[in-house]
Enzyme design. Sequence first.
Site, PDB file in Angstrom:
ATOM      1  CB  ILE A  10      -0.913  -0.038   1.423  1.00  0.00           C
ATOM      2  CG1 ILE A  10      -2.210   1.121   1.081  1.00  0.00           C
ATOM      3  CG2 ILE A  10      -0.349   0.329   2.417  1.00  0.00           C
ATOM      4  CD1 ILE A  10      -3.291   0.729   1.800  1.00  0.00           C
ATOM      5  CG  ASP A  33       0.770   2.079  12.751  1.00  0.00           C
ATOM      6  OD1 ASP A  33       0.628   1.888  13.879  1.00  0.00           O
ATOM      7  OD2 ASP A  33       0.931   2.811  12.094  1.00  0.00           O
ATOM      8  CB  THR A 117      -6.937  -9.615   8.355  1.00  0.00           C
ATOM      9  OG1 THR A 117      -6.273  -9.123   7.608  1.00  0.00           O
ATOM     10  CG2 THR A 117      -8.351  -9.141   8.256  1.00  0.00           C
ATOM     11  N   GLY A 118      -4.471  -8.752  10.633  1.00  0.00           N
ATOM     12  CA  GLY A 118      -2.960  -9.329  10.949  1.00  0.00           C
ATOM     13  C   GLY A 118      -2.776  -9.408  12.553  1.00  0.00           C
ATOM     14  CB  VAL A 119      -0.972  -7.348  14.984  1.00  0.00           C
ATOM     15  CG1 VAL A 119      -1.026  -7.256  16.701  1.00  0.00           C
ATOM     16  CG2 VAL A 119       0.490  -7.369  14.379  1.00  0.00           C
ATOM     17  CE1 TYR A 120      -4.029  -4.683  17.444  1.00  0.00           C
ATOM     18  CE2 TYR A 120      -5.737  -3.119  16.385  1.00  0.00           C
ATOM     19  CZ  TYR A 120      -4.711  -3.124  17.130  1.00  0.00           C
ATOM     20  OH  TYR A 120      -4.300  -2.117  18.087  1.00  0.00           O
TER      21      TYR A 120
HETATM   22  N1  APR Z   1       0.801  -3.100   2.450  1.00  0.00           N
HETATM   23  C1  APR Z   1      -0.402  -3.813   2.498  1.00  0.00           C
HETATM   24  N2  APR Z   1      -0.866  -4.546   3.488  1.00  0.00           N
HETATM   25  C2  APR Z   1       0.244  -4.699   4.409  1.00  0.00           C
HETATM   26  C3  APR Z   1       1.458  -4.111   4.357  1.00  0.00           C
HETATM   27  C4  APR Z   1       1.939  -3.242   3.311  1.00  0.00           C
HETATM   28  N3  APR Z   1       2.958  -2.738   3.236  1.00  0.00           N
HETATM   29  N4  APR Z   1       2.030  -4.648   5.365  1.00  0.00           N
HETATM   30  C5  APR Z   1       1.154  -5.709   6.152  1.00  0.00           C
HETATM   31  N5  APR Z   1      -0.055  -5.409   5.557  1.00  0.00           N
HETATM   32  C6  APR Z   1      -1.303  -6.169   5.706  1.00  0.00           C
HETATM   33  C7  APR Z   1      -0.940  -7.477   6.686  1.00  0.00           C
HETATM   34  O1  APR Z   1      -0.224  -8.650   5.917  1.00  0.00           O
HETATM   35  C8  APR Z   1      -2.341  -7.684   7.024  1.00  0.00           C
HETATM   36  O2  APR Z   1      -3.038  -8.237   5.861  1.00  0.00           O
HETATM   37  O3  APR Z   1      -1.990  -5.417   6.434  1.00  0.00           O
HETATM   38  C9  APR Z   1      -3.134  -6.292   7.244  1.00  0.00           C
HETATM   39  C10 APR Z   1      -3.347  -5.797   8.713  1.00  0.00           C
HETATM   40  O4  APR Z   1      -2.388  -6.196   9.567  1.00  0.00           O
HETATM   41  P1  APR Z   1      -1.624  -5.478  10.549  1.00  0.00           P
HETATM   42  O5  APR Z   1      -0.613  -4.535   9.910  1.00  0.00           O
HETATM   43  O6  APR Z   1      -1.023  -6.442  11.422  1.00  0.00           O
HETATM   44  O7  APR Z   1      -2.661  -4.544  11.138  1.00  0.00           O
HETATM   45  P2  APR Z   1      -3.862  -4.871  12.258  1.00  0.00           P
HETATM   46  O8  APR Z   1      -4.125  -6.531  12.233  1.00  0.00           O
HETATM   47  O9  APR Z   1      -5.165  -4.165  12.006  1.00  0.00           O
HETATM   48  O10 APR Z   1      -3.212  -4.803  13.676  1.00  0.00           O
HETATM   49  C11 APR Z   1      -3.225  -3.327  14.147  1.00  0.00           C
HETATM   50  O11 APR Z   1      -0.755  -3.742  14.644  1.00  0.00           O
HETATM   51  O12 APR Z   1       1.006  -2.752  13.628  1.00  0.00           O
HETATM   52  C12 APR Z   1       0.370  -2.845  14.560  1.00  0.00           C
HETATM   53  O13 APR Z   1       0.379  -0.609  15.268  1.00  0.00           O
HETATM   54  C13 APR Z   1      -0.617  -1.505  14.684  1.00  0.00           C
HETATM   55  O14 APR Z   1      -1.351  -2.214  17.051  1.00  0.00           O
HETATM   56  C14 APR Z   1      -1.581  -1.808  15.686  1.00  0.00           C
HETATM   57  C15 APR Z   1      -2.120  -3.387  15.015  1.00  0.00           C
END
Ligand code: APR
Length: 170
Positions: A10, A33, A117-120
């Site tokens: 992104i 992030d 869908t990542g960390v959360y």
């Molecule tokens: N471009 C697009 N998508 C990405 C990128 C990128 N450069 N990097 C990671 N992702 C994707 C991940 O693979 C996942 O599918 O973004 C999606 C969301 O994952 P996270 O970044 O872990 O976000 P989330 O699950 O909403 O958790 C948020 O994670 O990074 C911390 O500060 C953030 O505490 C918050 C938490």
Amino acid sequence: MDVRVLHADITTLQVDAIVNAANNSLLGGGGVDGAIHRAAGPELLAECRTLHGCPTGEAKITRGYALPARHVIHTVGPVWHGGQRNEDTLLAGCYRNSLQLAFDHELESIAFPSISTGVYRFPIERASRIALREVTAFLEAHPQMQVLFACFSEQDRAVYQAALTVSFQD
Ligand code: APR
């Protein structure tokens, strides 16, 4: 209705706004992030500090700085706790409030990551259905806007593409 699902980083997209999956502090983190803050440079964090955080399900906007995108819309998705803590409604709010903020700032192109869908740990199939439902509903009322989903893996792209296909059949 201009909705596209891409396998993309992104931070590379030249759109009016990219959406950041942030946390409530808005002070950076890992995942998308961390990638957005690294690509935007330190001025992004400096502006985020002036916003004093963001409640889950809501969205706030900053400039994009060194990013190709003009703006970053920071939204905070829900942490998945099994689905009984209003997670679906909060995630829907992330998409709706980010789109409304873009519209209010007369932005026409916006790219979303797969919020929560990542960390959360929000289940991605369930998240994708919520995302596409909110985006298609908003675009019906604002047809001039263009929405991209920037999925970070081919697997994720296929999930969102499937949700997009279903949303057009509804
Ligand atoms: N471009 C697009 N998508 C990405 C990128 C990128 N450069 N990097 C990671 N992702 C994707 C991940 O693979 C996942 O599918 O973004 C999606 C969301 O994952 P996270 O970044 O872990 O976000 P989330 O699950 O909403 O958790 C948020 O994670 O990074 C911390 O500060 C953030 O505490 C918050 C938490």
